[in-house]
Design a protein around this motif. Structure first.
Motif, PDB file in Angstrom:
ATOM      1  N   ALA A   1       7.418  -6.425  -5.783  1.00  0.00           N
ATOM      2  CA  ALA A   1       7.563  -5.591  -6.986  1.00  0.00           C
ATOM      3  C   ALA A   1       6.496  -5.907  -8.028  1.00  0.00           C
ATOM      4  O   ALA A   1       5.924  -4.995  -8.630  1.00  0.00           O
ATOM      5  CB  ALA A   1       8.961  -5.738  -7.581  1.00  0.00           C
ATOM      6  N   ALA A   2       6.217  -7.168  -8.231  1.00  0.00           N
ATOM      7  CA  ALA A   2       5.205  -7.547  -9.229  1.00  0.00           C
ATOM      8  C   ALA A   2       3.816  -7.060  -8.834  1.00  0.00           C
ATOM      9  O   ALA A   2       3.004  -6.735  -9.694  1.00  0.00           O
ATOM     10  CB  ALA A   2       5.203  -9.061  -9.427  1.00  0.00           C
ATOM     11  N   GLU A   3       3.540  -6.990  -7.551  1.00  0.00           N
ATOM     12  CA  GLU A   3       2.243  -6.495  -7.071  1.00  0.00           C
ATOM     13  C   GLU A   3       2.150  -4.977  -7.152  1.00  0.00           C
ATOM     14  O   GLU A   3       1.060  -4.424  -7.287  1.00  0.00           O
ATOM     15  CB  GLU A   3       2.015  -6.951  -5.634  1.00  0.00           C
ATOM     16  CG  GLU A   3       1.927  -8.454  -5.477  1.00  0.00           C
ATOM     17  CD  GLU A   3       1.927  -8.884  -4.027  1.00  0.00           C
ATOM     18  OE1 GLU A   3       1.577  -8.064  -3.150  1.00  0.00           O
ATOM     19  OE2 GLU A   3       2.290 -10.044  -3.771  1.00  0.00           O
ATOM     20  N   LEU A   4       3.277  -4.308  -7.046  1.00  0.00           N
ATOM     21  CA  LEU A   4       3.283  -2.846  -7.094  1.00  0.00           C
ATOM     22  C   LEU A   4       2.990  -2.305  -8.486  1.00  0.00           C
ATOM     23  O   LEU A   4       2.332  -1.275  -8.618  1.00  0.00           O
ATOM     24  CB  LEU A   4       4.631  -2.300  -6.619  1.00  0.00           C
ATOM     25  CG  LEU A   4       4.896  -2.381  -5.126  1.00  0.00           C
ATOM     26  CD1 LEU A   4       6.349  -2.068  -4.836  1.00  0.00           C
ATOM     27  CD2 LEU A   4       3.978  -1.443  -4.370  1.00  0.00           C
TER      28      LEU A   4
ATOM     29  N   THR B   1       3.894   7.312  -2.456  1.00  0.00           N
ATOM     30  CA  THR B   1       4.927   6.945  -1.506  1.00  0.00           C
ATOM     31  C   THR B   1       5.085   5.435  -1.552  1.00  0.00           C
ATOM     32  O   THR B   1       4.124   4.700  -1.351  1.00  0.00           O
ATOM     33  CB  THR B   1       4.560   7.407  -0.080  1.00  0.00           C
ATOM     34  OG1 THR B   1       4.410   8.820  -0.091  1.00  0.00           O
ATOM     35  CG2 THR B   1       5.640   7.017   0.909  1.00  0.00           C
ATOM     36  N   MET B   2       6.279   5.009  -1.837  1.00  0.00           N
ATOM     37  CA  MET B   2       6.559   3.588  -2.006  1.00  0.00           C
ATOM     38  C   MET B   2       6.788   2.924  -0.650  1.00  0.00           C
ATOM     39  O   MET B   2       7.109   3.595   0.336  1.00  0.00           O
ATOM     40  CB  MET B   2       7.774   3.418  -2.912  1.00  0.00           C
ATOM     41  CG  MET B   2       7.601   4.082  -4.287  1.00  0.00           C
ATOM     42  SD  MET B   2       6.145   3.537  -5.177  1.00  0.00           S
ATOM     43  CE  MET B   2       6.707   1.925  -5.659  1.00  0.00           C
ATOM     44  N   PRO B   3       6.625   1.591  -0.597  1.00  0.00           N
ATOM     45  CA  PRO B   3       6.787   0.876   0.677  1.00  0.00           C
ATOM     46  C   PRO B   3       8.232   0.847   1.166  1.00  0.00           C
ATOM     47  O   PRO B   3       9.159   1.205   0.429  1.00  0.00           O
ATOM     48  CB  PRO B   3       6.288  -0.537   0.345  1.00  0.00           C
ATOM     49  CG  PRO B   3       6.371  -0.668  -1.117  1.00  0.00           C
ATOM     50  CD  PRO B   3       6.236   0.708  -1.689  1.00  0.00           C
TER      51      PRO B   3
ATOM     52  N   LEU C   1      10.582   7.479  -2.760  1.00  0.00           N
ATOM     53  CA  LEU C   1      11.339   6.373  -2.177  1.00  0.00           C
ATOM     54  C   LEU C   1      12.054   6.791  -0.895  1.00  0.00           C
ATOM     55  O   LEU C   1      12.915   6.063  -0.400  1.00  0.00           O
ATOM     56  CB  LEU C   1      12.372   5.865  -3.188  1.00  0.00           C
ATOM     57  CG  LEU C   1      11.815   5.330  -4.498  1.00  0.00           C
ATOM     58  CD1 LEU C   1      12.902   5.285  -5.568  1.00  0.00           C
ATOM     59  CD2 LEU C   1      11.211   3.963  -4.290  1.00  0.00           C
ATOM     60  N   SER C   2      11.707   7.937  -0.350  1.00  0.00           N
ATOM     61  CA  SER C   2      12.433   8.436   0.815  1.00  0.00           C
ATOM     62  C   SER C   2      12.225   7.572   2.057  1.00  0.00           C
ATOM     63  O   SER C   2      13.060   7.580   2.957  1.00  0.00           O
ATOM     64  CB  SER C   2      12.091   9.899   1.092  1.00  0.00           C
ATOM     65  OG  SER C   2      10.713  10.053   1.282  1.00  0.00           O
TER      66      SER C   2
ATOM     67  N   THR D   1       0.840  -1.183   0.000  1.00  0.00           N
ATOM     68  CA  THR D   1       0.000   0.000   0.000  1.00  0.00           C
ATOM     69  C   THR D   1       0.879   1.238   0.000  1.00  0.00           C
ATOM     70  O   THR D   1       2.023   1.199   0.437  1.00  0.00           O
ATOM     71  CB  THR D   1      -0.920   0.032   1.241  1.00  0.00           C
ATOM     72  OG1 THR D   1      -0.103  -0.065   2.411  1.00  0.00           O
ATOM     73  CG2 THR D   1      -1.909  -1.114   1.210  1.00  0.00           C
ATOM     74  N   PHE D   2       0.339   2.303  -0.491  1.00  0.00           N
ATOM     75  CA  PHE D   2       1.056   3.561  -0.528  1.00  0.00           C
ATOM     76  C   PHE D   2       0.698   4.345   0.712  1.00  0.00           C
ATOM     77  O   PHE D   2      -0.467   4.493   1.053  1.00  0.00           O
ATOM     78  CB  PHE D   2       0.700   4.343  -1.789  1.00  0.00           C
ATOM     79  CG  PHE D   2       0.980   3.546  -3.034  1.00  0.00           C
ATOM     80  CD1 PHE D   2       2.277   3.270  -3.417  1.00  0.00           C
ATOM     81  CD2 PHE D   2      -0.052   3.045  -3.789  1.00  0.00           C
ATOM     82  CE1 PHE D   2       2.544   2.525  -4.543  1.00  0.00           C
ATOM     83  CE2 PHE D   2       0.201   2.301  -4.918  1.00  0.00           C
ATOM     84  CZ  PHE D   2       1.499   2.035  -5.296  1.00  0.00           C
ATOM     85  N   ILE D   3       1.693   4.860   1.392  1.00  0.00           N
ATOM     86  CA  ILE D   3       1.488   5.544   2.658  1.00  0.00           C
ATOM     87  C   ILE D   3       1.461   7.040   2.418  1.00  0.00           C
ATOM     88  O   ILE D   3       2.475   7.628   2.045  1.00  0.00           O
ATOM     89  CB  ILE D   3       2.623   5.196   3.634  1.00  0.00           C
ATOM     90  CG1 ILE D   3       2.714   3.676   3.786  1.00  0.00           C
ATOM     91  CG2 ILE D   3       2.409   5.873   4.978  1.00  0.00           C
ATOM     92  CD1 ILE D   3       4.012   3.197   4.372  1.00  0.00           C
TER      93      ILE D   3
END
Length: 120
Positions: A33-36, A23-25, A58-59, A5-7
């Protein structure tokens, strides 16, 4: 178990006209990665022809392997040619090092903070 999920970060600008920020996990690897990819592409397609800029934040990502690099490349190639991709990564973080070592940083601009990336 990896989160896909994106936060949201309520203190930063997220979506502006023609611009989307996700916002990436905390980890991007073979487990998620395949689910993203379909999640990110759905968010991009929700803006249709209006999408000009997709920012991947990606922070907060503390680990990323080659599957994360592949994910970013897949996103770049699946977006409309007019849509640009920008990344946000901590300069001293693992993610930034991975982007540098793989050469992806030459192809996709990387910013130190979200405001600069969204304004680009």
């Amino acid at each position: 178990m990896s989160a896909v999920t994106f936060i949201p970060n309520p203190t930063e600008p997220r979506d502006l006209p023609g611009r989307v920020c996700l916002t990436m996990p905390a980890e991007i690897d073979f487990c998620n990665a395949a689910e993203l990819l379909p999640l990110i592409m759905t968010a991009a397609r929700d803006h249709g022809d209006r999408l000009e800029l997709l920012v991947l934040d990606l922070s907060c990502t503390s680990f990323m392997d080659s599957q994360g690099v592949r994910l970013i490349n897949d996103i770049r190639h699946r977006l409309r040619p007019e849509a640009r991709v920008r990344l946000v990564a901590r300069p001293d973080g693992v993610t930034s090092s991975v982007l540098e070592l793989t050469g992806l940083r030459r192809d996709v601009p990387v910013y130190d903070n979200l405001a600069e990336a969204m304004a680009s």
